[in-house]
Scaffold this motif. Structure first.
Motif, mmCIF file in Angstrom:
data_model
loop_
_atom_site.group_PDB
_atom_site.id
_atom_site.type_symbol
_atom_site.label_atom_id
_atom_site.label_comp_id
_atom_site.label_asym_id
_atom_site.label_seq_id
_atom_site.Cartn_x
_atom_site.Cartn_y
_atom_site.Cartn_z
ATOM 1 N N ALA A 48 -18.373 77.596 82.162
ATOM 2 C CA ALA A 48 -18.310 77.183 80.759
ATOM 3 C C ALA A 48 -19.704 77.151 80.138
ATOM 4 C CB ALA A 48 -17.643 75.808 80.645
ATOM 5 N N ILE A 49 -20.699 76.697 80.912
ATOM 6 C CA ILE A 49 -22.081 76.706 80.409
ATOM 7 C C ILE A 49 -22.526 78.142 80.154
ATOM 8 C CG2 ILE A 49 -24.467 76.132 80.959
ATOM 9 C CD1 ILE A 49 -23.471 73.833 82.649
ATOM 10 N N ALA A 50 -22.212 79.039 81.091
ATOM 11 C CA ALA A 50 -22.601 80.444 80.934
ATOM 12 C C ALA A 50 -21.957 81.051 79.693
ATOM 13 C CB ALA A 50 -22.214 81.231 82.182
ATOM 14 N N THR A 72 -24.238 85.877 83.986
ATOM 15 C CA THR A 72 -24.956 84.754 83.386
ATOM 16 C C THR A 72 -24.769 83.475 84.194
ATOM 17 O OG1 THR A 72 -24.669 85.752 81.199
ATOM 18 C CG2 THR A 72 -25.273 83.427 81.264
ATOM 19 N N GLU A 73 -23.589 83.287 84.774
ATOM 20 C CA GLU A 73 -23.362 82.074 85.563
ATOM 21 C C GLU A 73 -24.323 81.991 86.745
ATOM 22 O OE1 GLU A 73 -19.977 79.743 88.237
ATOM 23 O OE2 GLU A 73 -19.392 81.515 87.056
ATOM 24 N N ILE A 74 -24.549 83.111 87.418
ATOM 25 C CA ILE A 74 -25.494 83.129 88.537
ATOM 26 C C ILE A 74 -26.891 82.756 88.063
ATOM 27 C CG2 ILE A 74 -26.712 84.665 90.143
ATOM 28 C CD1 ILE A 74 -24.106 86.076 90.689
ATOM 29 N N MET A 75 -27.302 83.315 86.926
ATOM 30 C CA MET A 75 -28.643 83.046 86.409
ATOM 31 C C MET A 75 -28.784 81.583 85.988
ATOM 32 S SD MET A 75 -29.965 85.927 86.954
ATOM 33 C CE MET A 75 -31.584 85.484 86.325
ATOM 34 N N VAL A 76 -27.749 81.012 85.384
ATOM 35 C CA VAL A 76 -27.796 79.603 84.983
ATOM 36 C C VAL A 76 -27.883 78.703 86.211
ATOM 37 C CG1 VAL A 76 -26.461 77.730 83.926
ATOM 38 C CG2 VAL A 76 -26.648 79.940 82.761
ATOM 39 N N ARG A 77 -27.139 79.028 87.247
ATOM 40 C CA ARG A 77 -27.215 78.250 88.484
ATOM 41 C C ARG A 77 -28.617 78.332 89.094
ATOM 42 N NH1 ARG A 77 -22.434 76.794 91.241
ATOM 43 N NH2 ARG A 77 -20.528 77.200 90.072
ATOM 44 N N LEU A 78 -29.231 79.503 89.035
ATOM 45 C CA LEU A 78 -30.606 79.640 89.525
ATOM 46 C C LEU A 78 -31.563 78.754 88.733
ATOM 47 C CD1 LEU A 78 -30.984 83.476 90.198
ATOM 48 C CD2 LEU A 78 -31.356 81.650 91.859
ATOM 49 N N GLY A 134 -31.932 77.333 75.722
ATOM 50 C CA GLY A 134 -32.066 76.016 76.333
ATOM 51 C C GLY A 134 -31.196 74.980 75.660
ATOM 52 N N ARG A 135 -31.113 75.045 74.334
ATOM 53 C CA ARG A 135 -30.269 74.100 73.588
ATOM 54 C C ARG A 135 -28.804 74.296 73.921
ATOM 55 N NH1 ARG A 135 -31.587 69.427 71.686
ATOM 56 N NH2 ARG A 135 -33.566 70.372 71.038
ATOM 57 N N ALA A 136 -28.381 75.560 74.127
ATOM 58 C CA ALA A 136 -26.987 75.831 74.487
ATOM 59 C C ALA A 136 -26.648 75.209 75.843
ATOM 60 C CB ALA A 136 -26.735 77.338 74.512
ATOM 61 N N ILE A 137 -27.572 75.313 76.804
ATOM 62 C CA ILE A 137 -27.334 74.725 78.130
ATOM 63 C C ILE A 137 -27.284 73.206 78.035
ATOM 64 C CG2 ILE A 137 -28.358 74.392 80.420
ATOM 65 C CD1 ILE A 137 -29.397 77.258 80.246
ATOM 66 N N PHE A 138 -28.236 72.602 77.320
ATOM 67 C CA PHE A 138 -28.268 71.143 77.188
ATOM 68 C C PHE A 138 -27.006 70.637 76.497
ATOM 69 C CE2 PHE A 138 -29.339 67.258 74.874
ATOM 70 C CZ PHE A 138 -29.846 66.469 75.895
ATOM 71 N N VAL A 141 -23.921 70.892 78.844
ATOM 72 C CA VAL A 141 -23.915 69.812 79.837
ATOM 73 C C VAL A 141 -23.511 68.497 79.173
ATOM 74 C CG1 VAL A 141 -25.385 68.413 81.345
ATOM 75 C CG2 VAL A 141 -25.582 70.901 81.378
ATOM 76 N N SER A 142 -24.026 68.232 77.972
ATOM 77 C CA SER A 142 -23.688 66.989 77.257
ATOM 78 C C SER A 142 -22.192 66.902 76.991
ATOM 79 C CB SER A 142 -24.471 66.916 75.944
ATOM 80 O OG SER A 142 -25.859 66.872 76.181
ATOM 81 N N GLN A 143 -21.579 68.021 76.618
ATOM 82 C CA GLN A 143 -20.137 68.031 76.380
ATOM 83 C C GLN A 143 -19.363 67.697 77.649
ATOM 84 O OE1 GLN A 143 -19.279 71.871 74.669
ATOM 85 N NE2 GLN A 143 -20.656 71.540 72.931
ATOM 86 N N GLN A 144 -19.839 68.205 78.778
ATOM 87 C CA GLN A 144 -19.145 67.926 80.032
ATOM 88 C C GLN A 144 -19.336 66.483 80.472
ATOM 89 O OE1 GLN A 144 -19.122 70.879 83.142
ATOM 90 N NE2 GLN A 144 -19.737 72.509 81.736
ATOM 91 N N LEU A 145 -20.492 65.883 80.171
ATOM 92 C CA LEU A 145 -20.696 64.466 80.465
ATOM 93 C C LEU A 145 -19.658 63.624 79.728
ATOM 94 C CD1 LEU A 145 -24.599 64.182 80.174
ATOM 95 C CD2 LEU A 145 -23.250 64.338 82.271
#
Length: 308
Positions: A48-50, A72-78, A134-138, A141-145
């Motif tokens: 979902a983040i990717a 993209t998911e692999i890169m985000v996990r890295l 970076g803002r999209a990732i943050f 994550v905030s939505q999932q929290l």
């Protein structure tokens, strides 16, 4: 002078074939050491983040030719691995090659090729353009929290902390030119490119610091970072107050250092890049990693009433 030839290493040739039972036993024993990483993998939907990253920063279309990019998911996990363990691009590549747990977390186990340091660098450059990645990732994550039930409550902890950057050696008149966004007289284009023109000097308790400042808002109940803004270090805290206040958390405002202590443990009190956009990306990734790590602790030690 002739460069001495380095003989191919025989290190791996001496390794005996690994018995499957031995490998399974080692993986079971290793489970206790990677419990946090396993919990992050379970609690966070990286796909979902990717998807949000691809929506904010579409990647080049390779349908007409060229090597397809890594998912993209692999890169985000890295990026999460890199932020959690404060790794450089080169050392992140080495650690992923060397550690089975990192390969499994990044969905790289069994793959012939893994992203190298240059690929990771290019991906971060792509995210930093426009400040959207970076803002999209943050935000994801905030939505999932909040989806896990950890909504802002108990009041707001609003504070700012200096993030130091490598000091640029320049004379006073050269410094003035840099602050105005102009190349100093006599500087080569290469020196200008390798100079951080966004960082600024500031003083705190009579001591001078050079770099940036992260203005953050965390909720008093769960100590999760809810909003943040990155500026040059000389920006006054009051100028960014409106950007970090959280209207959904109506409790009293307070000041605290809990969040910044957590960021410092992740290596988030210094940056390596040379522009505000790239350093903002690094800080947003650190804050996202802090929130995910904090979520793992909350689920294990301070579960919500219906989860107990």
């Amino acid at each position: 002078m002739n460069t001495p030839r380095i003989k191919p290493s025989t290190f791996w040739r001496r390794q005996p074939s690994t018995d499957l039972f031995v490998q399974e036993q080692r993986q079971d024993k290793m489970g206790g050491f990677i419990a946090n990483l396993a919990a992050m993998d379970e609690l966070i939907d990286f796909a979902a983040i990717a998807a949000q990253v691809d929506s904010a920063c579409p990647r080049p279309d390779r349908s007409k030719g060229g090597r397809p990019p890594y998912p993209t998911e692999i890169m985000v996990r890295l990026l999460f691995i890199q932020s959690l363990y404060n790794l450089s691009d080169e050392y992140c590549e080495y650690q992923v090659l060397d550690r089975m747990s990192f390969q499994h977390f990044c969905r790289l186990d069994g793959m012939l090729h893994i992203p190298d340091a240059r690929t990771l660098w290019h991906f971060k450059q792509h995210l930093a353009q426009g400040g959207l990645g970076g803002r999209a990732i943050f935000d994801a994550v905030s939505q999932q929290l909040q989806a896990h039930g950890y909504i802002p409550r108990g009041g707001q902890i609003v504070d700012a902390s200096i993030v130091q950057a490598p000091v640029t050696q320049a004379k006073s008149e050269e410094r003035e030119a840099l602050n105005e966004g102009k190349p100093p007289e006599g500087w080569s284009s290469k020196r200008v490119r390798h100079t951080d023109r966004d960082a600024r000097w500031t003083k705190k308790h009579g001591k001078s610091y050079y770099g940036y400042k992260v203005h953050a808002n965390s909720d008093a109940r769960y100590k999760l970072i809810r909003k943040l803004k990155v500026t040059p270090a000389n920006v006054d805290d009051g100028q960014t107050l409106a950007d970090v206040l959280d209207a959904s958390n109506t409790g009293k405002r307070a000041r605290g250092e809990h969040v910044f202590a957590g960021l410092e443990q992740l290596g988030g009190k210094c940056v390596r890049a040379l522009t505000l956009a790239r350093n903002e990306l690094a800080i947003l990734l650190k804050c996202s990693a802090y929130n995910v790590k904090r979520l793992v602790w909350l689920v294990g030690n301070d579960p919500l009433p219906w989860a107990r």
